[in-house]
Motif scaffolding. Structure first.
Motif, mmCIF file in Angstrom:
data_model
loop_
_atom_site.group_PDB
_atom_site.id
_atom_site.type_symbol
_atom_site.label_atom_id
_atom_site.label_comp_id
_atom_site.label_asym_id
_atom_site.label_seq_id
_atom_site.Cartn_x
_atom_site.Cartn_y
_atom_site.Cartn_z
ATOM 1 N N VAL A 1 2.219 7.631 -17.470
ATOM 2 C CA VAL A 1 3.122 7.582 -16.324
ATOM 3 C C VAL A 1 2.542 6.608 -15.313
ATOM 4 O O VAL A 1 1.341 6.632 -15.026
ATOM 5 N N GLU A 2 3.404 5.757 -14.760
ATOM 6 C CA GLU A 2 2.999 4.861 -13.685
ATOM 7 C C GLU A 2 3.911 5.126 -12.493
ATOM 8 O O GLU A 2 5.138 5.190 -12.650
ATOM 9 N N VAL A 3 3.294 5.296 -11.321
ATOM 10 C CA VAL A 3 4.047 5.678 -10.124
ATOM 11 C C VAL A 3 3.675 4.748 -8.975
ATOM 12 O O VAL A 3 2.499 4.398 -8.797
ATOM 13 N N TRP A 4 4.687 4.356 -8.213
ATOM 14 C CA TRP A 4 4.496 3.614 -6.962
ATOM 15 C C TRP A 4 5.064 4.502 -5.861
ATOM 16 O O TRP A 4 6.252 4.838 -5.880
ATOM 17 N N ALA A 5 4.244 4.882 -4.894
ATOM 18 C CA ALA A 5 4.716 5.865 -3.910
ATOM 19 C C ALA A 5 4.074 5.658 -2.554
ATOM 20 O O ALA A 5 2.870 5.416 -2.459
ATOM 21 N N PRO A 6 4.854 5.789 -1.475
ATOM 22 C CA PRO A 6 4.284 5.887 -0.119
ATOM 23 C C PRO A 6 3.870 7.339 0.116
ATOM 24 O O PRO A 6 4.703 8.194 0.390
ATOM 25 N N THR A 7 2.602 7.632 -0.034
ATOM 26 C CA THR A 7 2.141 9.018 0.001
ATOM 27 C C THR A 7 0.888 9.161 0.842
ATOM 28 O O THR A 7 0.081 8.233 0.943
ATOM 29 N N GLN A 8 0.730 10.335 1.418
ATOM 30 C CA GLN A 8 -0.490 10.686 2.152
ATOM 31 C C GLN A 8 -1.474 11.443 1.260
ATOM 32 O O GLN A 8 -2.602 11.692 1.671
ATOM 33 N N LEU B 1 3.284 3.026 4.093
ATOM 34 C CA LEU B 1 4.216 4.098 4.437
ATOM 35 C C LEU B 1 5.032 3.697 5.656
ATOM 36 O O LEU B 1 4.461 3.335 6.689
ATOM 37 N N GLY B 2 6.336 3.786 5.551
ATOM 38 C CA GLY B 2 7.199 3.538 6.695
ATOM 39 C C GLY B 2 7.349 4.797 7.522
ATOM 40 O O GLY B 2 8.460 5.274 7.780
ATOM 41 N N GLY B 3 6.224 5.312 7.967
ATOM 42 C CA GLY B 3 6.181 6.583 8.691
ATOM 43 C C GLY B 3 5.740 7.692 7.761
ATOM 44 O O GLY B 3 6.178 7.781 6.618
ATOM 45 N N GLY B 4 4.842 8.529 8.249
ATOM 46 C CA GLY B 4 4.380 9.675 7.468
ATOM 47 C C GLY B 4 4.587 10.948 8.257
ATOM 48 O O GLY B 4 5.380 11.801 7.883
ATOM 49 N N PHE B 5 3.848 11.087 9.365
ATOM 50 C CA PHE B 5 3.975 12.211 10.297
ATOM 51 C C PHE B 5 3.773 13.565 9.626
ATOM 52 O O PHE B 5 4.170 14.584 10.166
ATOM 53 N N GLY B 6 3.210 13.587 8.413
ATOM 54 C CA GLY B 6 3.014 14.826 7.677
ATOM 55 C C GLY B 6 4.019 15.040 6.569
ATOM 56 O O GLY B 6 3.765 15.793 5.630
ATOM 57 N N ARG B 7 5.177 14.384 6.617
ATOM 58 C CA ARG B 7 6.191 14.587 5.567
ATOM 59 C C ARG B 7 5.688 14.124 4.208
ATOM 60 O O ARG B 7 6.009 14.711 3.169
ATOM 61 N N ARG B 8 4.860 13.072 4.217
ATOM 62 C CA ARG B 8 4.388 12.537 2.946
ATOM 63 C C ARG B 8 3.080 13.181 2.497
ATOM 64 O O ARG B 8 2.375 12.648 1.654
ATOM 65 N N LEU B 9 2.786 14.347 3.072
ATOM 66 C CA LEU B 9 1.790 15.236 2.486
ATOM 67 C C LEU B 9 2.420 16.085 1.382
ATOM 68 O O LEU B 9 1.720 16.853 0.717
#
Length: 756
Positions: free
Chosen positions: A395-402, A429-437
């Motif tokens: 599996v290969e993944v591209w992700a904006p993640t925290q 990340l185009g904004g994280g604020f905890g959502r990308r946890l």
């Protein structure tokens, strides 16, 4: 009898292993050179630093850049200790070894009062607890960007890695020239000798990789040339010219696009799905049913050759949506239930000293007020998205993640492959604020990609799905009660709050290896209440944990975001009740907190508090709060224009320990003020029968540019280690504005957002 003996032996054995583990020294975080990805001509000197032939430096980057400036601050640490220009430091994504885990974030989540360690004599419970959790965290290696901990966590390890690399380079030159290493100097990527001999890092790197570093010594702060300087952000040029790659920017050959629709009711699910009309549309490949991954609501996704076509296909799918078992949550009912919980249930006591009930029994006067804060969405500018490709057991993944490690684990679970068969690329990340946890959107992308083997699929949430299926900041209520003395003093403080616990729910959905529910006391529920610095002789701070049925998650500054509003507004109420100046009243309660007093005094001085009168129709309000190791005081100048709140100026004083880049500190304070003002003036999520009512920015407005205040940031000099910066500017702004509004109108706002 045999079983009892076996249990006893197992327990004794486990205890012996635990004691043996505790006796071992803490794991080194320097790492091995083999941990860095090999590249053409580059030489790794440890797990963090590589030297290129042109003497530029590559730094392993374990943290995600989401606007907080970590891709600049961490290179500054490396540039300082390596004696190279900041512009010559590049970054590459760190690997998955435990040395890259975020130790500071977990240690910072311990429920200790911030003044305890400062008052602790010797190795007390605070130092012992932090040592033990730090040791455990080094073994766990949880790679996460959160808790305003990136610089705090990197402060020692990155500087040590760079200093160790520099020592190896000096040692290599010493061997080649047969000269004492202490006679050599480094500057701008060159080792030199007073005789005039010089050699570049690039020329020395291969020998340095085989040279023991010898004695490694970090620079004295008097020698710093990079740390503490306002260097330009390294990530800005690419963001300006468009070459920066966020999650939505990923483009791969043969890529398909998936649009998502989740059940309208939280925790609902699709029943009968008729996709015949959608599949007949041009460019449409699949309609995939998605289970409830990682705490999300179940739904469907349509895959097509463009996102627009995928969206149109979704509109053509006929779905019978099934409601969740029982009734869906309702925000108004949740608030009523939380208030009843405060009145009727015992809470977990996070902090207690003295005897709160003693003055009450003596008939002392009390002041009581109820405060509340609503559910809030993260509303990141870049909606949730991830790109996945599944083929050949990999599996290969591209992700904006925290949380890259948790993303790999989620992808592996969904695809049924080992974690080391998952390759993850962390984008900006185009904004994280905890959502990308959270990892729900990554799991969904992998599941959709499994239906198109070998084809990269980019899953994109619409703004409406993003807002209606968030992991929200929880709704909280608090009953604030103070005991007042006859001489005009505040004697006791009793705070009892209620609301969901975030950390246990996050652990349940992100770490499914845990068996069953997790219900440990969660510090984030009471942070900003139990650890406030004010001295009351008698205190009791307790929290009633609730299960509201609403998915909740970490939101920028977490519990501090609403608890600071509760405490700082109530402290202002006390000052008013006792006819005391709000600043002087706070100073009197901070007798043994000189750091907090210094920050408060600086904000008051720079704002002209008590010195310079404001124009008619304006008023000032003050708030002071510590979060993530940083103390922030804000003074807000406020007016009412046509019945609407207008914040003209915010003076912000900060003590965040040693400052790596003062320009980034100022930027983060400015962004935090705008973020916090948006929530204070507009933010609320309403839920009726399990359906979130807000779906886009018209119903969930942001602060507009024309309404943004002037923000002035003043930094208190400090030699303490760095503390958080990305979040601590958020908590004080709501109470500072609320207190200014009281000064202006005589009316108290005890709930968010403000209602006038």
């Amino acid at each position: 009898m045999k079983r009892r003996a076996w249990l006893l032996g197992t327990t004794v054995g486990a205890g012996a292993l635990l004691l043996g583990w505790m006796a071992l020294p803490q794991r080194s975080r320097l790492g091995l050179a083999s941990m860095m990805a090999p590249g053409e001509g580059d030489i790794a000197l440890n797990g963090w630093i590589k030297i290129l032939p042109d003497s530029s430096v590559v730094l392993a980057m374990p943290r995600s850049e989401m606007g907080q400036g970590v891709h600049t601050a961490l290179p500054q640490l490396a540039a300082e200790e390596l004696d190279v220009p900041l512009a010559s430091v590049r970054i590459e994504q760190a690997g998955w070894d435990a040395v890259y885990g975020n130790v500071a974030m977990l240690v910072g989540n311990l429920p200790f009062h911030p003044l305890e360690e400062e008052r602790e004599d010797g190795f007390g419970r605070v130092k012992a607890g932090r040592w033990l959790v730090g040791k455990f965290s080094r073994e766990l290696g949880l790679n996460a960007t959160g808790g305003s901990s990136s610089v705090a966590d990197a402060w020692e390890v990155v500087r040590l890695a760079a200093a160790t690399a520099r020592a190896s380079l000096l040692g290599a030159a010493s061997l080649q020239w047969k000269l004492p290493a202490e006679d050599l100097k480094t500057a701008r990527g060159v080792v030199s000798h007073p005789s005039g001999r010089s050699i570049t890092y690039g020329e020395l790197a291969r020998v340095a990789a085989a040279t023991p570093p010898g004695v490694v010594q970090l620079k004295d702060r008097k020698e710093w040339r990079v740390i503490g300087q306002p260097a330009p952000r390294l990530d800005v040029p690419a963001k300006v010219n468009g070459s920066a790659r966020f999650g939505l920017d990923v483009r791969l050959p043969g890529m398909r696009f998936a649009a998502l629709r989740l059940a309208p009711m939280l925790r609902g699910a699709p029943g009968r799905v008729d996709a015949q009309a959608a599949l007949a549309m041009p460019g449409v490949d699949r309609v995939v049913t998605l289970p409830a991954y990682a705490g999300s609501t179940a739904g469907i996704a349509a895959v097509a050759d463009s996102y627009w076509r995928a969206q149109q296909a979704l509109n053509a799918v006929q779905v019978d949506w099934l409601p969740p078992p029982g009734s869906g949550p309702d925000s108004q009912r949740v608030q009523e239930d939380l208030r009843r919980a405060v009145e009727r249930r015992d809470g977990y006591r996070f902090f207690e000293q003295g005897e709160v009930d003693r003055p009450l029994r003596a008939g002392a006067r009390t002041l009581e007020a109820w405060y509340s804060a609503p559910f809030l969405a993260h509303a990141t500018l870049e909606p949730m998205n991830a790109t996945a490709r599944v083929a050949g057991g990999r599996v290969e993944v591209w992700a904006p993640t925290q949380v890259p490690g948790m993303c790999r684990a989620a992808a592996a679970r969904v695809a049924g492959v080992p974690e080391d068969h998952v390759d993850l690329h962390v984008t900006l990340l185009g904004g994280g604020f905890g959502r990308r946890l959270e990892v729900d959107y990554v799991a969904q992308a992998v599941r959709v990609a499994m239906d198109l083997p070998g084809v990269p699929v980019q899953l994109i949430w619409s703004r409406e799905e993003d807002m209606r299926h968030d992991f929200y900041r929880p709704m909280h209520v608090a009953r604030m009660r103070a005991v007042l003395g006859a001489g005009g003093e505040a004697l006791g403080l009793h705070i009892k709050s209620a609301g969901d616990a975030i950390s246990p729910r996050w652990m349940e959905r992100g770490l499914p290896a845990l068996a069953g529910p997790v219900d440990l006391p969660d510090k984030t529920a009471s942070e900003g209440l139990f650890d406030q610095p004010y001295e009351f002789d008698d205190q009791r701070i307790e929290h009633v944990f609730a299960h509201t049925g609403v998915p909740v998650g970490f939101w920028r500054s977490v519990g501090h975001s609403h608890n600071a509003f509760f405490t700082e507004s109530f402290v202002d109420e006390l000052a008013s009740e006792l006819r005391r100046d709000p600043v002087e009243f706070r100073r009197a309660l901070l007798r043994r907190a000189p750091r907090h007093r210094a920050v408060l005094d600086l904000a008051a001085e720079r704002s002209g508090w008590g010195l310079r009168p404001l124009p008619a129709g304006r008023a000032r309000g003050v708030a002071l709060h510590e979060s993530f190791g940083t103390v922030v005081a804000q003074v807000a100048e406020v007016s009412l224009e046509r019945g609407l709140v207008r914040v003209h100026r915010v003076v912000c004083a900060v003590d965040c320990g040693t400052v790596v880049n003062p320009q980034i500190v100022a930027q983060q304070m400015e962004g935090a003020v705008v973020f916090g003002l948006t929530a204070a003036l507009h933010g609320r999520i309403d839920i009726r029968d399990g359906v979130v009512q807000q779906g886009n920015f018209p119903e969930y407005p942001m602060l507009r540019l024309a309404s943004a205040p002037l923000v002035e940031t003043y930094i208190v000099p400090s030699e303490r280690p760095p503390a958080g910066v990305g979040e601590p500017g958020v908590p004080p702004i709501a109470p500072a504005v609320a207190n200014a509004l009281f000064a202006l109108t005589g009316q108290r706002n005890r709930s968010l957002p403000f209602a006038l």
